[in-house]
Design a protein around this motif. Structure first.
Motif, PDB file in Angstrom:
ATOM      1  N   ILE A  32      54.928  48.116  33.533  1.00 29.70           N
ATOM      2  CA  ILE A  32      53.543  48.443  33.867  1.00 29.70           C
ATOM      3  C   ILE A  32      53.493  49.005  35.272  1.00 29.70           C
ATOM      4  N   ALA A  33      52.817  50.140  35.421  1.00 29.69           N
ATOM      5  CA  ALA A  33      52.707  50.801  36.718  1.00 29.69           C
ATOM      6  C   ALA A  33      51.854  49.978  37.678  1.00 29.69           C
ATOM      7  N   TYR A  34      52.194  50.059  38.945  1.00 31.97           N
ATOM      8  CA  TYR A  34      51.452  49.391  40.008  1.00 31.97           C
ATOM      9  C   TYR A  34      50.009  49.902  40.018  1.00 31.97           C
ATOM     10  N   PRO A  35      49.023  49.003  40.015  1.00 32.30           N
ATOM     11  CA  PRO A  35      47.619  49.420  39.969  1.00 32.30           C
ATOM     12  C   PRO A  35      47.114  49.877  41.337  1.00 32.30           C
ATOM     13  N   GLU A  36      47.299  51.137  41.623  1.00 34.25           N
ATOM     14  CA  GLU A  36      46.876  51.677  42.913  1.00 34.25           C
ATOM     15  C   GLU A  36      45.384  51.462  43.140  1.00 34.25           C
ATOM     16  N   GLY A  37      45.033  51.109  44.367  1.00 37.87           N
ATOM     17  CA  GLY A  37      43.640  50.944  44.744  1.00 37.87           C
ATOM     18  C   GLY A  37      43.065  49.560  44.515  1.00 37.87           C
ATOM     19  N   TRP A  38      43.879  48.614  44.051  1.00 35.51           N
ATOM     20  CA  TRP A  38      43.345  47.285  43.765  1.00 35.51           C
ATOM     21  C   TRP A  38      42.753  46.616  45.000  1.00 35.51           C
ATOM     22  N   GLN A  39      43.210  47.013  46.177  1.00 38.05           N
ATOM     23  CA  GLN A  39      42.692  46.417  47.408  1.00 38.05           C
ATOM     24  C   GLN A  39      41.197  46.694  47.596  1.00 38.05           C
ATOM     25  N   GLU A  40      40.661  47.650  46.879  1.00 35.42           N
ATOM     26  CA  GLU A  40      39.244  48.005  46.974  1.00 35.42           C
ATOM     27  C   GLU A  40      38.403  47.399  45.843  1.00 35.42           C
ATOM     28  N   TRP A  41      39.014  46.665  44.930  1.00 31.56           N
ATOM     29  CA  TRP A  41      38.278  46.073  43.817  1.00 31.56           C
ATOM     30  C   TRP A  41      37.359  44.968  44.312  1.00 31.56           C
ATOM     31  N   SER A  42      36.404  44.590  43.493  1.00 31.86           N
ATOM     32  CA  SER A  42      35.451  43.534  43.839  1.00 31.86           C
ATOM     33  C   SER A  42      35.974  42.158  43.430  1.00 31.86           C
ATOM     34  N   LEU A  59      40.322  39.362  41.611  1.00 34.04           N
ATOM     35  CA  LEU A  59      39.641  40.653  41.703  1.00 34.04           C
ATOM     36  C   LEU A  59      39.545  41.289  40.329  1.00 34.04           C
ATOM     37  N   GLY A  60      38.705  42.290  40.222  1.00 35.66           N
ATOM     38  CA  GLY A  60      38.638  43.028  38.976  1.00 35.66           C
ATOM     39  C   GLY A  60      38.373  44.496  39.213  1.00 35.66           C
ATOM     40  N   ASN A  61      38.881  45.319  38.291  1.00 31.70           N
ATOM     41  CA  ASN A  61      38.504  46.728  38.310  1.00 31.70           C
ATOM     42  C   ASN A  61      37.053  46.808  37.828  1.00 31.70           C
ATOM     43  N   GLY A  79      40.371  47.618  28.751  1.00 36.49           N
ATOM     44  CA  GLY A  79      40.181  48.383  29.979  1.00 36.49           C
ATOM     45  C   GLY A  79      39.986  47.501  31.200  1.00 36.49           C
ATOM     46  N   ALA A  80      39.682  46.218  30.981  1.00 33.18           N
ATOM     47  CA  ALA A  80      39.528  45.299  32.109  1.00 33.18           C
ATOM     48  C   ALA A  80      40.894  44.993  32.712  1.00 33.18           C
ATOM     49  N   ILE A  81      40.937  44.958  34.029  1.00 28.64           N
ATOM     50  CA  ILE A  81      42.147  44.535  34.736  1.00 28.64           C
ATOM     51  C   ILE A  81      41.731  43.436  35.703  1.00 28.64           C
ATOM     52  N   ASP A 113      44.362  45.468  26.969  1.00 25.70           N
ATOM     53  CA  ASP A 113      44.418  46.567  26.010  1.00 25.70           C
ATOM     54  C   ASP A 113      44.932  45.947  24.712  1.00 25.70           C
ATOM     55  N   SER A 114      44.006  45.589  23.820  1.00 23.85           N
ATOM     56  CA  SER A 114      44.360  44.835  22.621  1.00 23.85           C
ATOM     57  C   SER A 114      45.299  45.587  21.687  1.00 23.85           C
ATOM     58  N   ASP A 115      45.285  46.916  21.721  1.00 28.91           N
ATOM     59  CA  ASP A 115      46.211  47.684  20.890  1.00 28.91           C
ATOM     60  C   ASP A 115      47.577  47.817  21.559  1.00 28.91           C
ATOM     61  N   LYS A 116      47.587  48.327  22.770  1.00 29.53           N
ATOM     62  CA  LYS A 116      48.838  48.578  23.483  1.00 29.53           C
ATOM     63  C   LYS A 116      49.635  47.290  23.698  1.00 29.53           C
ATOM     64  N   HIS A 117      48.935  46.197  23.969  1.00 32.05           N
ATOM     65  CA  HIS A 117      49.603  44.932  24.265  1.00 32.05           C
ATOM     66  C   HIS A 117      49.400  43.904  23.143  1.00 32.05           C
ATOM     67  N   SER A 118      49.356  44.366  21.915  1.00 36.88           N
ATOM     68  CA  SER A 118      49.109  43.462  20.778  1.00 36.88           C
ATOM     69  C   SER A 118      50.206  42.403  20.647  1.00 36.88           C
ATOM     70  N   GLU A 119      51.417  42.720  21.050  1.00 42.16           N
ATOM     71  CA  GLU A 119      52.538  41.764  20.940  1.00 42.16           C
ATOM     72  C   GLU A 119      52.460  40.666  22.002  1.00 42.16           C
ATOM     73  N   THR A 120      51.625  40.874  23.041  1.00 45.48           N
ATOM     74  CA  THR A 120      51.496  39.884  24.119  1.00 45.48           C
ATOM     75  C   THR A 120      50.038  39.454  24.270  1.00 45.48           C
ATOM     76  N   HIS A 121      49.409  39.207  23.135  1.00 45.64           N
ATOM     77  CA  HIS A 121      48.065  38.621  23.072  1.00 45.64           C
ATOM     78  C   HIS A 121      46.977  39.524  23.656  1.00 45.64           C
ATOM     79  N   GLY A 122      47.214  40.834  23.622  1.00 48.24           N
ATOM     80  CA  GLY A 122      46.209  41.783  24.097  1.00 48.24           C
ATOM     81  C   GLY A 122      46.232  42.040  25.582  1.00 48.24           C
ATOM     82  N   TRP A 123      47.168  41.418  26.277  1.00 43.51           N
ATOM     83  CA  TRP A 123      47.266  41.575  27.729  1.00 43.51           C
ATOM     84  C   TRP A 123      48.647  42.089  28.123  1.00 43.51           C
ATOM     85  N   GLY A 124      48.670  42.989  29.109  1.00 43.87           N
ATOM     86  CA  GLY A 124      49.903  43.358  29.793  1.00 43.87           C
ATOM     87  C   GLY A 124      49.932  42.542  31.075  1.00 43.87           C
ATOM     88  N   TRP A 125      51.059  41.958  31.395  1.00 48.11           N
ATOM     89  CA  TRP A 125      51.168  41.037  32.529  1.00 48.11           C
ATOM     90  C   TRP A 125      52.154  41.629  33.529  1.00 48.11           C
TER      91      TRP A 125
END
Length: 167
Positions: A32-42, A59-61, A79-81, A113-125
């Protein structure tokens, strides 16, 4: 609380090497790519773990914050992170009743992402360790094992903190 968290995140952002526009972005964690800009999330919530003496800002996107503020977290929407920024808890020298962030431990994220990460309960970690933000190499199963006690809560420990809804 949001102001305090933003101050903490801003201080962290300035201290993190490689986070400046000219710096290198850390490599992926668990593919999983590093989530750029997370320092600005609420801020969604804060927590204090007494078992390992750490302070955490959750924090959240934009998608995660919208879901948290509207109570739409069962399940969290695709889409939630969610990000968890972790520091060791230190006693303040001049205020015995208070603790503050000390050594930075890591920043970890859950990507819904329930489709992309279906093998890991809908979450990428993913997790990046230390101020250097080195990708965690312990494997995604380490994250899942820790979150198993909350599998009936969509694998999320955090309860969003209430925020005033001023109009």
């Amino acid at each position: 609380m949001k102001y305090t968290a933003q101050v903490l995140i801003s201080a962290l952002a300035m201290a993190l090497p490689g986070m400046s526009p000219a710096g290198d972005i850390p490599g992926p964690s668990h593919g999983i790519a590093y989530p750029e800009g997370w320092q600005e999330w609420s801020t969604i919530a804060v927590s204090h773990r007494t078992d390992n003496n750490t302070l955490r800002v959750i924090l959240g996107n934009a998608a995660a914050v919208k879901a948290a503020r509207s109570g739409q977290t069962d399940p969290w929407p695709d889409g939630a992170i969610l990000g968890k920024v972790v520091w060791k808890d230190v006693q303040l020298e001049n205020w015995e009743e208070a603790t503050a962030p000390g050594e930075f431990v890591h920043a970890e994220f859950m990507f819904r992402d329930s489709d992309k990460h279906s093998e890991t309960h809908g979450w990428g970690w993913a997790r990046w360790v230390g101020l250097e933000q080195k990708p965690f190499d312990g494997g995604m199963q380490v994250c899942i094992a820790c979150h198993t006690p909350v599998k009936d809560r969509n694998w999320v420990f955090t309860d969003p903190a209430p925020f005033p809804q001023l109009r």
